[in-house]
Design a protein around this motif. Structure first.
Motif: not given
Length: 263
Positions: A22-27, A42-63
């Motif tokens: 996915f290219s940059p976008h926001r919900h 994924f890139r989020y709030r100015g930094a590269e993020r990484f998630s492995n199996p077992g982790n939870v992704i939490v993206l706030h609205p409009d980010e």
């Protein structure tokens, strides 16, 4: 990409891909998910993020964020897109939305709540199951929140929910700031401030996203892109495509291909 039948405004998906997805976008929703296989980057709030199996992704609205597979093994994950008003309703809409600063968290309770609601994409969850999951998710988000939730007055809450209902009823029509001021009794700038605190986005973005939801429903029954754009309230197909890409990180045509498995 598997897209479950939307249920009470809640969307659930499974995505599988290699490379950039996915290219940059926001919900305008909370985007909450489980990494099932591979490394999710994924890139989020100015930094590269990484998630492995077992982790939870939490993206706030409009980010703004993008999405990619972090290794050659590819990526599989499931996400739920929860309207902010569902999270707010757990607290009776008395507080601003919880903001979780770290988008990759290790939270067993949150993971299980998401797993329960994302485990079966072939069937809609019944009302009790969905309400229970939302309650558990909202509770975990509040516990994980890095910024204390501020109170919202009853007057502001009523105004925001009135504006929301007005927008939803007329999402394919032109909605003006004057209209919202007239039905809420507060000026447009205060309304925008309170709207974002309660629903995580601006009145304009909320209107655009409701149009895009309507467009996705039309495309899912085979309506052409030009007809979809007009029916959903966009000025033309190019206008529709531009907003769709900003919201979902791909064009409407590509979304249709992934949804149907066509090329």
């Amino acid at each position: 990409m598997r897209v479950a039948t939307p249920s009470r405004g809640v969307e659930r998906i499974e995505a599988r891909f290699h490379g950039n997805g996915f290219s940059p976008h926001r919900h305008d929703t909370y985007a909450l998910g489980l990494t099932l296989h591979g490394v999710q980057t994924f890139r989020y709030r100015g930094a590269e993020r990484f998630s492995n199996p077992g982790n939870v992704i939490v993206l706030h609205p409009d980010e703004v964020h993008d999405g990619a597979a972090g290794t050659d093994d590819g990526l599989i994950y499931r996400m739920i897109y929860l309207p902010p008003e569902r999270i707010g309703a757990v607290g009776g809409h008395r507080s601003a939305l919880p903001f979780v600063g770290n988008p990759v968290v290790a939270d067993a309770g949150l993971w299980q709540a998401l797993a329960d609601i994302l485990g079966d994409l072939d069937h809609e969850p019944d009302d009790l199951a969905l309400d229970d999951a939302v309650m558990r998710i909202a509770t975990s988000l509040t516990q994980q929140a890095s910024i204390p939730r501020k109170g919202v007055t009853a007057t502001a809450r009523i105004a925001v929910l009135s504006a929301r209902d007005f927008i939803e009823d007329r999402c394919s029509e032109a909605v003006r700031s004057e209209d919202l001021e007239a039905i809420t009794g507060i000026d447009r700038y205060e309304l925008a401030r309170q709207f974002r605190r309660l629903l995580g986005t601006s009145p304009h973005r909320y209107l655009v996203m409701r149009r895009l939801e309507q467009a996705k429903r039309l495309m899912s029954i085979g309506t052409g892109l030009a007809e979809t754009a007009a029916a959903a309230g966009f000025s033309d197909q190019a206008h529709f495509t531009r907003h769709f890409r900003k919201a979902f990180g791909m064009t409407p045509g590509r979304w249709n291909e992934l949804r149907t498995g066509s090329r």
